[in-house]
Design an enzyme around this catalytic site. Sequence first.
Site, PDB file in Angstrom:
ATOM      1  N   GLY A   1       0.822  -1.206   0.000  1.00 15.31           N
ATOM      2  CA  GLY A   1       0.000   0.000   0.000  1.00 15.31           C
ATOM      3  C   GLY A   1       0.851   1.249   0.000  1.00 15.31           C
ATOM      4  O   GLY A   1       1.920   1.273   0.635  1.00 15.31           O
ATOM      5  N   GLY A   2       0.424   2.289  -0.720  1.00 14.23           N
ATOM      6  CA  GLY A   2       1.182   3.541  -0.745  1.00 14.23           C
ATOM      7  C   GLY A   2       2.601   3.310  -1.205  1.00 14.23           C
ATOM      8  O   GLY A   2       2.850   2.771  -2.286  1.00 14.23           O
ATOM      9  N   GLU A   3       3.561   3.715  -0.361  1.00 18.49           N
ATOM     10  CA  GLU A   3       4.979   3.537  -0.695  1.00 18.49           C
ATOM     11  C   GLU A   3       5.580   2.322   0.014  1.00 18.49           C
ATOM     12  O   GLU A   3       6.788   2.238   0.214  1.00 18.49           O
ATOM     13  CB  GLU A   3       5.775   4.790  -0.331  1.00 18.49           C
ATOM     14  N   GLU A   4       4.730   1.363   0.374  1.00 17.32           N
ATOM     15  CA  GLU A   4       5.194   0.166   1.070  1.00 17.32           C
ATOM     16  C   GLU A   4       5.086  -1.081   0.192  1.00 17.32           C
ATOM     17  O   GLU A   4       4.077  -1.305  -0.482  1.00 17.32           O
ATOM     18  CB  GLU A   4       4.397  -0.078   2.357  1.00 17.32           C
TER      19      GLU A   4
END
Length: 199
Positions: free
Chosen positions: A113-116
């Site tokens: 998710g996102g920058e993960e």
Amino acid sequence: RDVQCDWSSDVCSSDLFGLFLIIYNLLYYFKKDMQKTRQIDVLTELPNRASMSLTFDGLMYEKTSVSLVLINLDNFKSVNETHGRKAGDIVLRQIASMLQLELRDQDVLGRWGGEEFLLLLPNTGPHEAVDVAETVRNRLANMTITTGSMSIQMTASFGVSFTAIPRAINEVIAAADDALFAAKREGRDRKSTRLNSSH
């Protein structure tokens, strides 16, 4: 001229059954394709959170020990703010491609998710997982990402956890998240490990 069908006819029944099979197979493969689409992150073309959770559950069902590496890009928000969201998307895609090149055959990479990103390492102990995380960390730190006329340098922080017994993914993720927080607190661009009690 209309063709009349004798419902007692074996030929007519056979034709209808064949048509039913065709429609059934079309619907089955359409549903299967839709399920596959829902399990892929559109931007990076990696398995998404739902798909990674299912993969982890499968490993737990098979009683496979697994190390889990949570990867969070450092200061990613500033990339979007400075260079724009389009540049941020390019960064995510290029990093996803690089991470895939570092995988072994049994490893599974997904976008959490996102920058993960999330890396599942089956049949891999925590010490070996730390070595994998260090290899990826070093590779990323020395990578130049090109977004049109701009070049961007990125780093990431890594949280490593491990389980040798069946657990819920949330429990193992929580340990990796604690490790990730420690890596961020200690200055970013580094790795940290948290093991569940009794592993």
